[in-house]
Design a protein around this motif. Structure first.
Motif, mmCIF file in Angstrom:
data_model
loop_
_atom_site.group_PDB
_atom_site.id
_atom_site.type_symbol
_atom_site.label_atom_id
_atom_site.label_comp_id
_atom_site.label_asym_id
_atom_site.label_seq_id
_atom_site.Cartn_x
_atom_site.Cartn_y
_atom_site.Cartn_z
ATOM 1 N N ALA A 83 -133.542 15.579 -49.400
ATOM 2 C CA ALA A 83 -132.509 16.112 -50.290
ATOM 3 C C ALA A 83 -132.390 17.623 -50.152
ATOM 4 O O ALA A 83 -131.287 18.173 -50.055
ATOM 5 C CB ALA A 83 -132.835 15.736 -51.742
ATOM 6 N N LEU A 84 -133.542 18.299 -50.120
ATOM 7 C CA LEU A 84 -133.523 19.755 -49.989
ATOM 8 C C LEU A 84 -133.005 20.170 -48.616
ATOM 9 O O LEU A 84 -132.286 21.170 -48.492
ATOM 10 C CB LEU A 84 -134.925 20.315 -50.227
ATOM 11 N N ALA A 85 -133.343 19.392 -47.593
ATOM 12 C CA ALA A 85 -132.841 19.686 -46.245
ATOM 13 C C ALA A 85 -131.317 19.562 -46.196
ATOM 14 O O ALA A 85 -130.644 20.323 -45.488
ATOM 15 C CB ALA A 85 -133.487 18.747 -45.230
ATOM 16 N N ALA A 86 -130.762 18.618 -46.950
ATOM 17 C CA ALA A 86 -129.308 18.447 -46.989
ATOM 18 C C ALA A 86 -128.633 19.670 -47.618
ATOM 19 O O ALA A 86 -127.573 20.111 -47.176
ATOM 20 C CB ALA A 86 -128.952 17.184 -47.775
ATOM 21 N N VAL A 87 -129.268 20.220 -48.656
ATOM 22 C CA VAL A 87 -128.733 21.440 -49.287
ATOM 23 C C VAL A 87 -128.808 22.608 -48.308
ATOM 24 O O VAL A 87 -127.838 23.372 -48.158
ATOM 25 C CB VAL A 87 -129.516 21.768 -50.570
ATOM 26 N N LEU A 88 -129.927 22.745 -47.639
ATOM 27 C CA LEU A 88 -130.092 23.831 -46.680
ATOM 28 C C LEU A 88 -129.086 23.712 -45.541
ATOM 29 O O LEU A 88 -128.549 24.719 -45.061
ATOM 30 C CB LEU A 88 -131.523 23.826 -46.132
ATOM 31 N N ALA A 89 -128.813 22.484 -45.113
ATOM 32 C CA ALA A 89 -127.858 22.274 -44.018
ATOM 33 C C ALA A 89 -126.465 22.781 -44.388
ATOM 34 O O ALA A 89 -125.720 23.254 -43.514
ATOM 35 C CB ALA A 89 -127.800 20.788 -43.659
ATOM 36 N N GLU A 90 -126.107 22.691 -45.671
ATOM 37 C CA GLU A 90 -124.813 23.202 -46.117
ATOM 38 C C GLU A 90 -124.731 24.725 -46.005
ATOM 39 O O GLU A 90 -123.654 25.310 -46.076
ATOM 40 C CB GLU A 90 -124.540 22.772 -47.559
ATOM 41 N N HIS A 91 -125.896 25.353 -45.822
ATOM 42 C CA HIS A 91 -125.956 26.814 -45.632
ATOM 43 C C HIS A 91 -126.312 27.150 -44.183
ATOM 44 O O HIS A 91 -126.758 28.255 -43.875
ATOM 45 C CB HIS A 91 -126.979 27.425 -46.584
ATOM 46 N N ASP A 92 -126.128 26.142 -43.304
ATOM 47 C CA ASP A 92 -126.396 26.303 -41.868
ATOM 48 C C ASP A 92 -127.862 26.615 -41.574
ATOM 49 O O ASP A 92 -128.195 27.283 -40.592
ATOM 50 C CB ASP A 92 -125.495 27.394 -41.266
ATOM 51 N N ILE A 93 -128.741 26.128 -42.439
ATOM 52 C CA ILE A 93 -130.182 26.209 -42.205
ATOM 53 C C ILE A 93 -130.648 24.797 -41.888
ATOM 54 O O ILE A 93 -130.678 23.932 -42.763
ATOM 55 C CB ILE A 93 -130.927 26.753 -43.437
#
Length: 261
Positions: A83-93
């Motif tokens: 879940a946290l990785a999905a949030v980070l992906a939205e910030h191109d991380i």
């Protein structure tokens, strides 16, 4: 009330976020400090498999309740990382497994020898080590709940805040299991009470210590808990209620050592 492991196993599920519109992060992005803390939390959640590996060579693995719980616990923590990785992906991380593996490889012999050292020392201690595992787990999960709730409060974001609260809610069930187990074992053994008090007072550090550089641990804990002395005292008070642990201040002491409190 005793923790209902069967009920926990039946209702255990991955954290859900399909109803949250992650695209909102594009118009309402998170600040750099929040993203840094999220990345730290994400790495810790994904690292749970290593914690589980280390525990499976200790006397805890012979405990039916501990073994059953850790199976579900590992699964839920993995999905917290997702879940946290999905949030980070939205910030191109982008969090990928090769990078996580590289962090573990960087630990070198410390990582490789961990299970052997853990097995040798804990099996010499014997059954009382299970009390250490359970009390340590309670401390870790209490701090995780506090960290997720604090970050939700700091950001007050329409997507991140409800997600973090959902993760924190699952973590509270982990707290309940560890607390129930720790209390029972501490009540039944004076040796366990002495051992747990000694080890937690001397060794406990914020979750992620040892895996992350100390500078990273300090930066994230400062972001979350600087000037939050009351929060740390409340966490210590939860641990002080355990049999034989009155007066311990593992959270205050550990954060003071970091230079945070």
């Amino acid at each position: 009330m005793a923790f209902d492991l069967e009920r926990f196993a039946e209702t255990s599920d991955r954290v859900r976020w399909e109803d949250l519109d992650l695209s909102l992060f594009r118009s309402q992005p998170l600040d750099a400090d929040t993203l840094r803390s999220l990345r730290y939390m994400c790495d810790v959640e994904y690292h749970t498999s290593c914690f589980l590996r280390d525990m499976l060579v200790t006397p805890s693995h012979r405990e039916e309740a501990a073994g059953g719980f850790m199976t579900m616990w590992n699964r839920e923590e993995f999905w917290h990382g997702e879940a946290l990785a999905a949030v980070l992906a939205e910030h191109d991380i982008i969090v990928d497994y090769d990078e996580l593996k590289a962090k573990r490889v960087k630990l070198g012999w410390q990582l490789a020898l961990g299970p052997m050292k853990q097995s040798l020392l804990t099996n010499l201690v014997g059954q009382d080590f299970v009390a250490v595992h359970m009390t340590w787990g309670a401390a870790n999960e209490l701090s995780a709940v506090a960290a997720y709730r604090r970050l939700a409060e700091l950001t007050d974001h329409p997507v991140l805040t409800p997600l973090l609260k959902r993760i924190a809610q699952q973590e509270t069930r982990h707290v309940a299991f560890y607390t129930t187990q720790a209390r029972e074992r501490l009540e039944n053994s004076s040796n366990a009470r002495k051992l747990v008090r000694l080890i937690l007072s001397k060794v406990w550090k914020p979750v992620g210590s040892g895996m992350m550089d100390e500078s990273e641990v300090k930066a994230v804990m400062t972001h979350l808990f600087e000037h939050r002395h009351d929060d740390l005292d409340k966490l210590d008070q939860r641990i002080q209620r355990f049999p034989g642990l009155d007066g311990v201040t593992i959270f205050r002491s550990a954060f003071r050592s970091l230079g945070v409190a």
